[in-house]
Each structure stands twice: as structure tokens, then as C-alpha cells.
Design a protein around this motif. Sequence first.
Motif, PDB file in Angstrom:
ATOM      1  N   HIS A 268       0.815  -1.207   0.000  1.00 18.88           N
ATOM      2  CA  HIS A 268       0.000   0.000   0.000  1.00 18.88           C
ATOM      3  C   HIS A 268       0.857   1.268   0.000  1.00 18.88           C
ATOM      4  CE1 HIS A 268      -3.475  -2.558   0.658  1.00 18.88           C
ATOM      5  NE2 HIS A 268      -2.776  -3.181   1.596  1.00 18.88           N
ATOM      6  N   THR A 269       2.089   1.171  -0.471  1.00 21.54           N
ATOM      7  CA  THR A 269       2.970   2.333  -0.578  1.00 21.54           C
ATOM      8  C   THR A 269       2.314   3.401  -1.446  1.00 21.54           C
ATOM      9  OG1 THR A 269       4.923   0.911  -0.409  1.00 21.54           O
ATOM     10  CG2 THR A 269       5.256   3.137  -1.291  1.00 21.54           C
ATOM     11  N   PRO A 300      -1.707   3.518  -7.049  1.00 19.82           N
ATOM     12  CA  PRO A 300      -0.783   4.489  -7.640  1.00 19.82           C
ATOM     13  C   PRO A 300       0.063   5.148  -6.549  1.00 19.82           C
ATOM     14  CG  PRO A 300      -3.013   4.782  -8.483  1.00 19.82           C
ATOM     15  CD  PRO A 300      -3.125   3.840  -7.330  1.00 19.82           C
ATOM     16  N   TRP A 301       1.288   5.468  -6.868  1.00 22.42           N
ATOM     17  CA  TRP A 301       2.160   6.126  -5.903  1.00 22.42           C
ATOM     18  C   TRP A 301       2.768   7.377  -6.527  1.00 22.42           C
ATOM     19  CZ3 TRP A 301       7.016   6.067  -8.080  1.00 22.42           C
ATOM     20  CH2 TRP A 301       7.305   5.034  -8.969  1.00 22.42           C
ATOM     21  N   ARG A 302       3.122   8.307  -5.652  1.00 24.61           N
ATOM     22  CA  ARG A 302       3.753   9.557  -6.091  1.00 24.61           C
ATOM     23  C   ARG A 302       5.240   9.522  -5.781  1.00 24.61           C
ATOM     24  NH1 ARG A 302       1.385  13.654  -2.665  1.00 24.61           N
ATOM     25  NH2 ARG A 302       1.062  11.875  -1.276  1.00 24.61           N
ATOM     26  N   GLY A 325       9.869  12.803   4.797  1.00 27.01           N
ATOM     27  CA  GLY A 325       8.838  11.776   4.866  1.00 27.01           C
ATOM     28  C   GLY A 325       8.186  11.699   6.231  1.00 27.01           C
ATOM     29  N   ALA A 326       8.991  11.746   7.294  1.00 28.33           N
ATOM     30  CA  ALA A 326       8.446  11.674   8.657  1.00 28.33           C
ATOM     31  C   ALA A 326       7.569  12.876   8.968  1.00 28.33           C
ATOM     32  CB  ALA A 326       9.597  11.577   9.665  1.00 28.33           C
ATOM     33  N   ARG A 327       8.003  14.048   8.550  1.00 27.95           N
ATOM     34  CA  ARG A 327       7.220  15.263   8.789  1.00 27.95           C
ATOM     35  C   ARG A 327       5.906  15.228   8.001  1.00 27.95           C
ATOM     36  NH1 ARG A 327       6.068  19.268  12.403  1.00 27.95           N
ATOM     37  NH2 ARG A 327       5.704  21.279  11.385  1.00 27.95           N
ATOM     38  N   TYR A 333       0.038  15.380   5.387  1.00 28.20           N
ATOM     39  CA  TYR A 333      -0.033  15.796   3.983  1.00 28.20           C
ATOM     40  C   TYR A 333       0.712  14.860   3.036  1.00 28.20           C
ATOM     41  CZ  TYR A 333       4.530  18.117   4.917  1.00 28.20           C
ATOM     42  OH  TYR A 333       5.828  18.400   5.263  1.00 28.20           O
ATOM     43  N   ALA A 334       1.144  13.720   3.539  1.00 28.74           N
ATOM     44  CA  ALA A 334       1.817  12.752   2.671  1.00 28.74           C
ATOM     45  C   ALA A 334       0.849  12.131   1.678  1.00 28.74           C
ATOM     46  CB  ALA A 334       2.493  11.663   3.503  1.00 28.74           C
ATOM     47  N   GLY A 335      -0.435  12.168   2.003  1.00 29.10           N
ATOM     48  CA  GLY A 335      -1.437  11.561   1.135  1.00 29.10           C
ATOM     49  C   GLY A 335      -1.456  10.047   1.219  1.00 29.10           C
ATOM     50  N   THR A 336      -0.781   9.499   2.213  1.00 25.09           N
ATOM     51  CA  THR A 336      -0.669   8.059   2.403  1.00 25.09           C
ATOM     52  C   THR A 336      -0.183   7.801   3.819  1.00 25.09           C
ATOM     53  OG1 THR A 336       0.412   6.025   1.613  1.00 25.09           O
ATOM     54  CG2 THR A 336       1.713   8.035   1.563  1.00 25.09           C
ATOM     55  N   ASP A 337      -0.283   6.570   4.276  1.00 25.81           N
ATOM     56  CA  ASP A 337       0.284   6.176   5.567  1.00 25.81           C
ATOM     57  C   ASP A 337       1.574   5.381   5.398  1.00 25.81           C
ATOM     58  OD1 ASP A 337      -1.771   7.333   7.066  1.00 25.81           O
ATOM     59  OD2 ASP A 337      -3.025   5.540   6.916  1.00 25.81           O
TER      60      ASP A 337
END
Length: 365
Positions: A268-269, A300-302, A325-327, A333-337
Motif C-alpha cells: 500500500h505504498t 498508484p504512488w507519487r 517523509g516523517a514530517r 499531507y503525505a497523502g498516504t500512511d
Amino acid sequence: MTGGPQGGAVSVTGIGMVTSVGFGAYPACAAIRAGIVRMSELDKSQRIAGRPSWKPPIIGSPLKGLTDGYFGLGRWTRMTVDGLRDLMVNARLGGQEFEQLGIYLGLPSGGRGISQERRQQLAARIAQWLQLPDLQSRIRIYSEGHASALKALQDAVTQLQQGRFTQAVIGGVDSLVEPERLTQLWTEGRLKTDENAVGLIPGEAAAFFLVESPVQARRRKAEVLAWLEAPSVAHEPVSPASGQPCNGLGLGRAISTTLAGLTDRGAHTGLILSDLNGELYRAEEFSKMVPRALQHLQQPWRLWHPADCIGDTGAASSAIAVCVGARALARGYAGTDNVLVCASSDEGLRGSVYLRSARKEGARP
């Protein structure tokens, strides 16, 4: 659905950075998120040896106002100390606490690596400038370029999981805008100029992140920015200098090992952070890695590459990617977990690590 952190996860509980778009991790991450760029024609202090004119001009991304007048070890020390001070504030660590940590520091590789004597001098300066004398013996240096912080991270996590200590600081520092380094890059045809559209823009930075065992993080009630899992390194035998096409085997092996260490294999990246910098070699390597290592991803991934904003930051690159990435996960706002970080050193070291969100209730190992 996300996999959630696994039993071998460690927590990221603090970040510290100095970059051309922010002299602190929080403003720097916000600026990179917003796409803010502070690149300009390099001034005379960065003039390339034996090249009196600036035609075409050399564009770079220096830390103006911070590194002015500093060169060599002094420049690295200034950036490192400011990055570590930022980390101490953000992680709420006092001097006595910080002095007991292990510092894993990534530096340039290959011909830019430094002797044992110079490593000791750098460690001594860092401890002296921070006024923490006992810190000198706790600084370990990995002189292996872009991916050096990921190799250092792998070593630190292993020792963390073995119970040898409960906290460690991982990071990197580098400057590609000093005259000697600029001369080398220009001679090799690697700089982006009006005459060379495919190349890198030199930058400089320092970045650090604090990792802790989950037990230690809970004990001191630290904010967990992200869970970090399965750091891995590999080697790519085809170097940029060889002139041979790179098929991405080394980077693919590092990433595949990281994903194999997750119960959900990172299916699920949603975001990948890399050290792509505008050079054709790195773009080809990444593109050939994707079908080999990421074909099983279910969405889909960014792709984010901070060099768009701050230029190529060398040995600081992978540490910056982890901090960004951590921030992004902590702020939502990463749009993913689920975030994958990867990096490639010029001399062949390849590294990767996985970050998962800690925002959801109960999301802890």
C-alpha cells in the motif's frame, strides 16, 4: 487498508535540518512541500578553479547567511552543529541527554572521503562547538555519500533492537558548492548549465533524525513522527563513470529487501522519496528498478525528490528524505500512511527504508 508498524519498528521522534530553503527542519519541510526554490548564480567565493569567467553561469543552492566564509571541515561543522541544535529543540532533548546518544554521521564518499585523523578532528569540533565534550567519542562516521545515512541507520537499528542502547541520531552533511567540488563536477560534465541541460544543481545541507525504541519513546512521552522499518543496503556494480548502462539491480535489491521485511510487502505504498537530481544515470536506474521491485504495489504512488528545491545535497540527501517523509506523515499531507525512502551513492552503495504513519489511534508496535 494499511499494514501498520511491525514488531521490529523503531520510532522517529525528532528531526533537525539546515537547508537553503530553511534553517530548521519545520520551515525547510514546509518550503519543500510548497515547492519553494532558492537557487541562484554562485558568487566569486565559489568560483571554479582555473575558470575565471562565469560563462555560462553556474547555478547552485548554497546556505547563504550560514556557511558564508566557512570551508572544508569548518563548513561541515557549522552545518552539522546547527542541524543538531535544531534536532535537540524539536525532540526536547537537553545537553546531558544528548551527550549520551550515539551520533551516526554520513559524509561524502570516494575521493572526497576523509582520513581517520580528519574524522577525529571533525568529531572534536562538533563536540566543542556544541559544548558537549563527551559527545566526541560517540560520533561514528560513514563516508559513503548519498546513501550513507541509510547504511548508518541499518547499523543503528540493529544495535537498538539488540538492546545495546535506546536512542540514536542518524544524519548526513555535505556541500557541493565549494570550489574544489564544483571543479570536479564541472570537469566530469555533471553540472546543469546552459550548455549542459541534463545535470545536477549543486547544493549543501545537513539533516538529522532521532530514532528510539518504542519503549523509550513511551517512557519519555515523546511525539512519534513515524514508525521506521526494514532499513536495507545493497551494492550496484555499474558506476556512472563506467559509461555502461545501469539496469537498477543494486537499487532494486535494496528496495526488495526492505519490502520483503514487511508483512504486507509494502503493497500500500503511496509515496516514494528519492535522491533523483537531474542526472540521466539516476533517472535510468530508477526507471529500471520500478518494474523489478515495485510491480506488486496495489495503488498508484507519487514520487518526491527534494533536489528540485534545494539541489543535490550529497551525503545529506537520504537523511533529508527521511526527515521530509516523517514530517509529511506526522502532519498528514503525505497523502498516504506508507512511505518508501531510497538513495544511491556514486560509488555503488544503495539504500532504502520504510516509514509508516503513527497518527492513527493504536498505530504502534
